[in-house]
Design a protein around this motif. Structure first.
Motif, PDB file in Angstrom:
ATOM      1  N   UNK A 166       0.818  -1.213   0.000  1.00  0.00           N
ATOM      2  CA  UNK A 166       0.000   0.000   0.000  1.00  0.00           C
ATOM      3  C   UNK A 166       0.853   1.265   0.000  1.00  0.00           C
ATOM      4  N   UNK A 167       0.350   2.284  -0.681  1.00  0.00           N
ATOM      5  CA  UNK A 167       0.893   3.638  -0.535  1.00  0.00           C
ATOM      6  C   UNK A 167       0.208   4.293   0.652  1.00  0.00           C
ATOM      7  N   UNK A 168       1.015   4.857   1.513  1.00  0.00           N
ATOM      8  CA  UNK A 168       0.540   5.462   2.762  1.00  0.00           C
ATOM      9  C   UNK A 168       0.588   6.978   2.626  1.00  0.00           C
ATOM     10  N   UNK A 169      -0.562   7.637   2.852  1.00  0.00           N
ATOM     11  CA  UNK A 169      -0.668   9.089   2.726  1.00  0.00           C
ATOM     12  C   UNK A 169      -1.189   9.721   4.019  1.00  0.00           C
ATOM     13  N   UNK A 170      -0.798  10.954   4.227  1.00  0.00           N
ATOM     14  CA  UNK A 170      -1.500  11.828   5.166  1.00  0.00           C
ATOM     15  C   UNK A 170      -2.323  12.805   4.349  1.00  0.00           C
ATOM     16  N   UNK A 171      -3.553  13.041   4.776  1.00  0.00           N
ATOM     17  CA  UNK A 171      -4.422  13.988   4.091  1.00  0.00           C
ATOM     18  C   UNK A 171      -4.517  15.265   4.906  1.00  0.00           C
ATOM     19  N   UNK A 172      -4.002  16.360   4.341  1.00  0.00           N
ATOM     20  CA  UNK A 172      -4.065  17.665   4.993  1.00  0.00           C
ATOM     21  C   UNK A 172      -5.221  18.477   4.433  1.00  0.00           C
ATOM     22  N   UNK A 173      -5.961  19.136   5.317  1.00  0.00           N
ATOM     23  CA  UNK A 173      -7.040  20.038   4.913  1.00  0.00           C
ATOM     24  C   UNK A 173      -6.835  21.374   5.618  1.00  0.00           C
ATOM     25  N   UNK A 174      -6.727  22.442   4.828  1.00  0.00           N
ATOM     26  CA  UNK A 174      -6.539  23.788   5.364  1.00  0.00           C
ATOM     27  C   UNK A 174      -7.733  24.646   4.952  1.00  0.00           C
ATOM     28  N   UNK A 175      -8.494  25.117   5.926  1.00  0.00           N
ATOM     29  CA  UNK A 175      -9.652  25.963   5.641  1.00  0.00           C
ATOM     30  C   UNK A 175      -9.233  27.429   5.720  1.00  0.00           C
ATOM     31  N   UNK A 176      -9.500  28.175   4.639  1.00  0.00           N
ATOM     32  CA  UNK A 176      -9.112  29.582   4.564  1.00  0.00           C
ATOM     33  C   UNK A 176     -10.282  30.533   4.777  1.00  0.00           C
ATOM     34  N   UNK A 177     -11.509  30.056   4.529  1.00  0.00           N
ATOM     35  CA  UNK A 177     -12.661  30.962   4.547  1.00  0.00           C
ATOM     36  C   UNK A 177     -13.887  30.248   5.120  1.00  0.00           C
ATOM     37  N   UNK A 178     -14.304  30.676   6.325  1.00  0.00           N
ATOM     38  CA  UNK A 178     -15.496  30.133   6.973  1.00  0.00           C
ATOM     39  C   UNK A 178     -16.707  31.051   6.777  1.00  0.00           C
TER      40      UNK A 178
END
Length: 230
Positions: A166-178
């Motif tokens: 398996x390829x192992x990833x981290x998923x990053x999410x950056x919210x700029x506008x709420x």
């Protein structure tokens, strides 16, 4: 929070896959994911055991997206979570570059966008070289930001007497506008998955077909794990 673990995409074939979600080693949720086509995925989740008694959950999510760019076209959720019932439909207008929710809520995105479902669908199709470190425009129930996959390594995961590379990833999410966040109550998964405190990881099989074999989220030292049923 749990549905992030369920996404599989095998282009041009109909696939169905089951997962078991555990916390502290205890099964808490069963999830099924179906690919109706290379441009649509459907997820269902039901709490089991004691969680199913205390907080019964029957949630359904579907998403339609472009088969090449994975930009979202339409997505929908139907939530039965405890005593709460909710339905939400989001449709993207590629001419006006806006997402409309239940017709009345309009979100100006300024460009085509992905969401959590199309991102994870994409992770089942593209290679680690195509995914790694690239930021993608991201929309999530009215909030806008960016998301990326960071490839960590390639490892073998032992599943039912088989080693799966398996390829192992981290998923990053950056919210700029709420600013345009929808005012209606969101379900627990959608409200929590964008939290900056969550560490999101997935392990995607390389062959014979790409699919998420394992996924985890960790928040404040608590880890929830999804593992594919074989």
């Amino acid at each position: 929070m749990i549905k992030i673990f369920l996404l599989i995409l095998l282009p041009n074939l109909i696939q169905s896959q089951d997962y078991t979600i555990t916390a502290f080693g205890i099964p808490i949720t069963k999830v099924n994911q179906d690919n109706e086509s290379s441009t649509k995925i459907i997820f269902s989740a039901n709490n089991i055991g004691i969680p199913g008694i205390i907080w019964p959950t029957k949630n359904l999510y579907s998403a339609e997206f472009d088969s090449i760019s994975y930009d979202i076209k339409k997505w929908e959720k139907k939530i039965e979570q405890g005593e709460e019932k909710n339905k939400l439909i989001g449709e993207f207008d590629p001419i006006k570059l806006e997402m409309s929710y239940n017709v009345k809520n309009i979100i100006k995105t300024k460009k085509p966008t992905k969401n959590i479902f199309s991102l994870l669908a994409m992770s089942q199709s593209l290679t680690n070289k195509e995914l790694d470190t690239k930021w993608f425009f991201f929309e999530h129930e009215g909030v806008l930001g960016r998301a990326r996959f960071l490839w960590a390594d390639t490892v073998s995961i032992f599943i039912k007497n088989n080693n799966v590379l398996c390829d192992h990833y981290r998923l990053d999410i950056k919210i700029d506008d709420y600013q345009n966040k929808l005012k209606e109550n969101s379900d627990y998964f959608m409200s929590q998955i964008i939290s900056p405190d969550i560490i999101r990881q997935i392990w995607v099989s390389r062959k014979p077909k790409r699919q998420i074999i394992k996924a985890s989220i960790e928040i404040k030292g608590i880890k929830i794990i999804a593992l594919i049923d074989k």
